[in-house]
Design a protein around this motif. Structure first.
Motif, PDB file in Angstrom:
ATOM      1  N   GLN A 102      -6.841  -0.679   6.989  1.00 20.53           N
ATOM      2  CA  GLN A 102      -6.393  -0.339   5.634  1.00 20.53           C
ATOM      3  C   GLN A 102      -5.717   1.028   5.609  1.00 20.53           C
ATOM      4  O   GLN A 102      -4.716   1.212   4.907  1.00 20.53           O
ATOM      5  CB  GLN A 102      -7.570  -0.379   4.668  1.00 20.53           C
ATOM      6  CG  GLN A 102      -8.067  -1.781   4.418  1.00 20.53           C
ATOM      7  CD  GLN A 102      -9.327  -1.816   3.570  1.00 20.53           C
ATOM      8  OE1 GLN A 102     -10.015  -0.813   3.420  1.00 20.53           O
ATOM      9  NE2 GLN A 102      -9.636  -2.977   3.026  1.00 20.53           N
TER      10      GLN A 102
ATOM     11  N   GLU B 139      -2.230   0.624   7.085  1.00 20.61           N
ATOM     12  CA  GLU B 139      -1.323   0.023   6.102  1.00 20.61           C
ATOM     13  C   GLU B 139      -0.941   1.035   5.022  1.00 20.61           C
ATOM     14  O   GLU B 139       0.209   1.079   4.590  1.00 20.61           O
ATOM     15  CB  GLU B 139      -1.950  -1.225   5.479  1.00 20.61           C
ATOM     16  CG  GLU B 139      -2.016  -2.399   6.421  1.00 20.61           C
ATOM     17  CD  GLU B 139      -0.662  -2.775   7.030  1.00 20.61           C
ATOM     18  OE1 GLU B 139       0.327  -2.914   6.289  1.00 20.61           O
ATOM     19  OE2 GLU B 139      -0.596  -2.918   8.260  1.00 20.61           O
ATOM     20  N   THR B 140      -1.883   1.853   4.602  1.00 23.79           N
ATOM     21  CA  THR B 140      -1.587   2.890   3.609  1.00 23.79           C
ATOM     22  C   THR B 140      -0.544   3.854   4.161  1.00 23.79           C
ATOM     23  O   THR B 140       0.403   4.215   3.465  1.00 23.79           O
ATOM     24  CB  THR B 140      -2.874   3.653   3.223  1.00 23.79           C
ATOM     25  OG1 THR B 140      -3.823   2.717   2.706  1.00 23.79           O
ATOM     26  CG2 THR B 140      -2.597   4.715   2.178  1.00 23.79           C
TER      27      THR B 140
ATOM     28  N   LYS C 156       1.719   3.215   6.381  1.00 24.77           N
ATOM     29  CA  LYS C 156       3.000   2.510   6.400  1.00 24.77           C
ATOM     30  C   LYS C 156       3.620   2.460   5.003  1.00 24.77           C
ATOM     31  O   LYS C 156       4.826   2.681   4.851  1.00 24.77           O
ATOM     32  CB  LYS C 156       2.820   1.090   6.931  1.00 24.77           C
ATOM     33  CG  LYS C 156       2.520   1.010   8.410  1.00 24.77           C
ATOM     34  CD  LYS C 156       2.299  -0.448   8.773  1.00 24.77           C
ATOM     35  CE  LYS C 156       1.936  -0.658  10.208  1.00 24.77           C
ATOM     36  NZ  LYS C 156       1.694  -2.095  10.495  1.00 24.77           N
ATOM     37  N   TYR C 157       2.812   2.150   3.991  1.00 25.27           N
ATOM     38  CA  TYR C 157       3.328   2.072   2.620  1.00 25.27           C
ATOM     39  C   TYR C 157       3.875   3.420   2.163  1.00 25.27           C
ATOM     40  O   TYR C 157       4.964   3.506   1.619  1.00 25.27           O
ATOM     41  CB  TYR C 157       2.244   1.626   1.641  1.00 25.27           C
ATOM     42  CG  TYR C 157       1.807   0.194   1.799  1.00 25.27           C
ATOM     43  CD1 TYR C 157       2.719  -0.841   1.961  1.00 25.27           C
ATOM     44  CD2 TYR C 157       0.462  -0.131   1.783  1.00 25.27           C
ATOM     45  CE1 TYR C 157       2.306  -2.150   2.113  1.00 25.27           C
ATOM     46  CE2 TYR C 157       0.042  -1.443   1.926  1.00 25.27           C
ATOM     47  CZ  TYR C 157       0.958  -2.446   2.090  1.00 25.27           C
ATOM     48  OH  TYR C 157       0.560  -3.735   2.229  1.00 25.27           O
TER      49      TYR C 157
ATOM     50  N   LEU D 137       7.484   2.293   5.755  1.00 30.11           N
ATOM     51  CA  LEU D 137       7.623   1.529   6.993  1.00 30.11           C
ATOM     52  C   LEU D 137       7.415   0.036   6.794  1.00 30.11           C
ATOM     53  O   LEU D 137       7.607  -0.747   7.717  1.00 30.11           O
ATOM     54  CB  LEU D 137       6.648   2.064   8.053  1.00 30.11           C
ATOM     55  CG  LEU D 137       6.842   3.537   8.412  1.00 30.11           C
ATOM     56  CD1 LEU D 137       5.745   3.993   9.363  1.00 30.11           C
ATOM     57  CD2 LEU D 137       8.211   3.776   9.007  1.00 30.11           C
ATOM     58  N   ASN D 138       6.980  -0.369   5.609  1.00 26.21           N
ATOM     59  CA  ASN D 138       6.854  -1.787   5.271  1.00 26.21           C
ATOM     60  C   ASN D 138       8.038  -2.187   4.414  1.00 26.21           C
ATOM     61  O   ASN D 138       8.515  -1.409   3.608  1.00 26.21           O
ATOM     62  CB  ASN D 138       5.560  -2.052   4.483  1.00 26.21           C
ATOM     63  CG  ASN D 138       4.347  -2.037   5.370  1.00 26.21           C
ATOM     64  OD1 ASN D 138       4.449  -2.085   6.575  1.00 26.21           O
ATOM     65  ND2 ASN D 138       3.188  -1.974   4.766  1.00 26.21           N
ATOM     66  N   ASN D 139       8.504  -3.381   4.574  1.00 26.21           N
ATOM     67  CA  ASN D 139       9.613  -3.875   3.751  1.00 26.21           C
ATOM     68  C   ASN D 139       9.074  -4.482   2.458  1.00 26.21           C
ATOM     69  O   ASN D 139       9.408  -5.601   2.104  1.00 26.21           O
ATOM     70  CB  ASN D 139      10.432  -4.913   4.522  1.00 26.21           C
ATOM     71  CG  ASN D 139      11.148  -4.310   5.709  1.00 26.21           C
ATOM     72  OD1 ASN D 139      11.504  -3.132   5.671  1.00 26.21           O
ATOM     73  ND2 ASN D 139      11.364  -5.083   6.743  1.00 26.21           N
ATOM     74  N   VAL D 140       8.232  -3.720   1.785  1.00 26.96           N
ATOM     75  CA  VAL D 140       7.607  -4.188   0.559  1.00 26.96           C
ATOM     76  C   VAL D 140       7.864  -3.151  -0.521  1.00 26.96           C
ATOM     77  O   VAL D 140       7.702  -1.955  -0.298  1.00 26.96           O
ATOM     78  CB  VAL D 140       6.079  -4.359   0.758  1.00 26.96           C
ATOM     79  CG1 VAL D 140       5.420  -4.815  -0.509  1.00 26.96           C
ATOM     80  CG2 VAL D 140       5.805  -5.334   1.887  1.00 26.96           C
ATOM     81  N   THR D 141       8.273  -3.612  -1.684  1.00 27.04           N
ATOM     82  CA  THR D 141       8.448  -2.706  -2.813  1.00 27.04           C
ATOM     83  C   THR D 141       7.128  -2.659  -3.563  1.00 27.04           C
ATOM     84  O   THR D 141       6.663  -3.673  -4.085  1.00 27.04           O
ATOM     85  CB  THR D 141       9.560  -3.204  -3.756  1.00 27.04           C
ATOM     86  OG1 THR D 141      10.740  -3.339  -2.984  1.00 27.04           O
ATOM     87  CG2 THR D 141       9.787  -2.235  -4.889  1.00 27.04           C
TER      88      THR D 141
ATOM     89  N   VAL E  29       3.452   5.429  13.581  1.00 29.65           N
ATOM     90  CA  VAL E  29       2.206   4.688  13.338  1.00 29.65           C
ATOM     91  C   VAL E  29       1.237   4.897  14.500  1.00 29.65           C
ATOM     92  O   VAL E  29       0.039   5.111  14.293  1.00 29.65           O
ATOM     93  CB  VAL E  29       2.487   3.182  13.115  1.00 29.65           C
ATOM     94  CG1 VAL E  29       1.190   2.397  12.998  1.00 29.65           C
ATOM     95  CG2 VAL E  29       3.352   2.974  11.881  1.00 29.65           C
TER      96      VAL E  29
END
Length: 131
Positions: free
Chosen positions: A40, A43-44, A46-47, A51-55, A110
């Protein structure tokens, strides 16, 4: 799953009589709860570093309070009245994230973040209170 790991570590005769924590230390393993928390936090990282392709508009809120010492990317701790909201990922990870030091938070990659986090946990084991 944790029960399975407990039983599996007891199958090794040399360490069978040790406590679960000591067996994990001898085998150089971490508990599944710690592994989940580590994932977790990764992932935090990365956000927060894109680095994540997530909006994730509004997923994490940075604390704008500059009067207190913090790691530079302190997350805002929200208060909720329901247990469902308290189990929402950004809510339960914020307190742990805010305890990390600056050299971990501002790791360039990372892999550097993972290595710094692992070294930090050797002297400051995580307290897992929300699982």
């Amino acid at each position: 799953m944790e029960k399975i790991q407990r039983k599996a570590t007891k199958m090794i005769p040399e360490i069978r009589n040790l406590s679960y924590e000591r067996r994990l230390q001898r085998l150089e393993l971490i508990s599944l709860e710690q592994r989940r928390l580590r994932g977790q936090l990764i992932e935090t990282f990365k956000y927060l570093n894109g680095l994540n392709n997530v909006t994730l508009e509004g997923f994490f809120e940075r604390d704008g309070n500059v009067r207190t010492r913090n790691n530079g990317q302190k997350l805002l701790l929200r208060n909720f009245k329901t247990s469902q909201a308290m189990n929402f990922f950004p809510v339960k990870i914020a307190a742990t994230w805010n305890q990390l030091s600056e050299n971990i938070i501002f790791a360039g990659t990372v892999n550097t973040f993972k290595n710094c986090l692992d070294k930090f946990w050797i002297t400051n084991p995580p307290s897992i209170t929300f699982f």
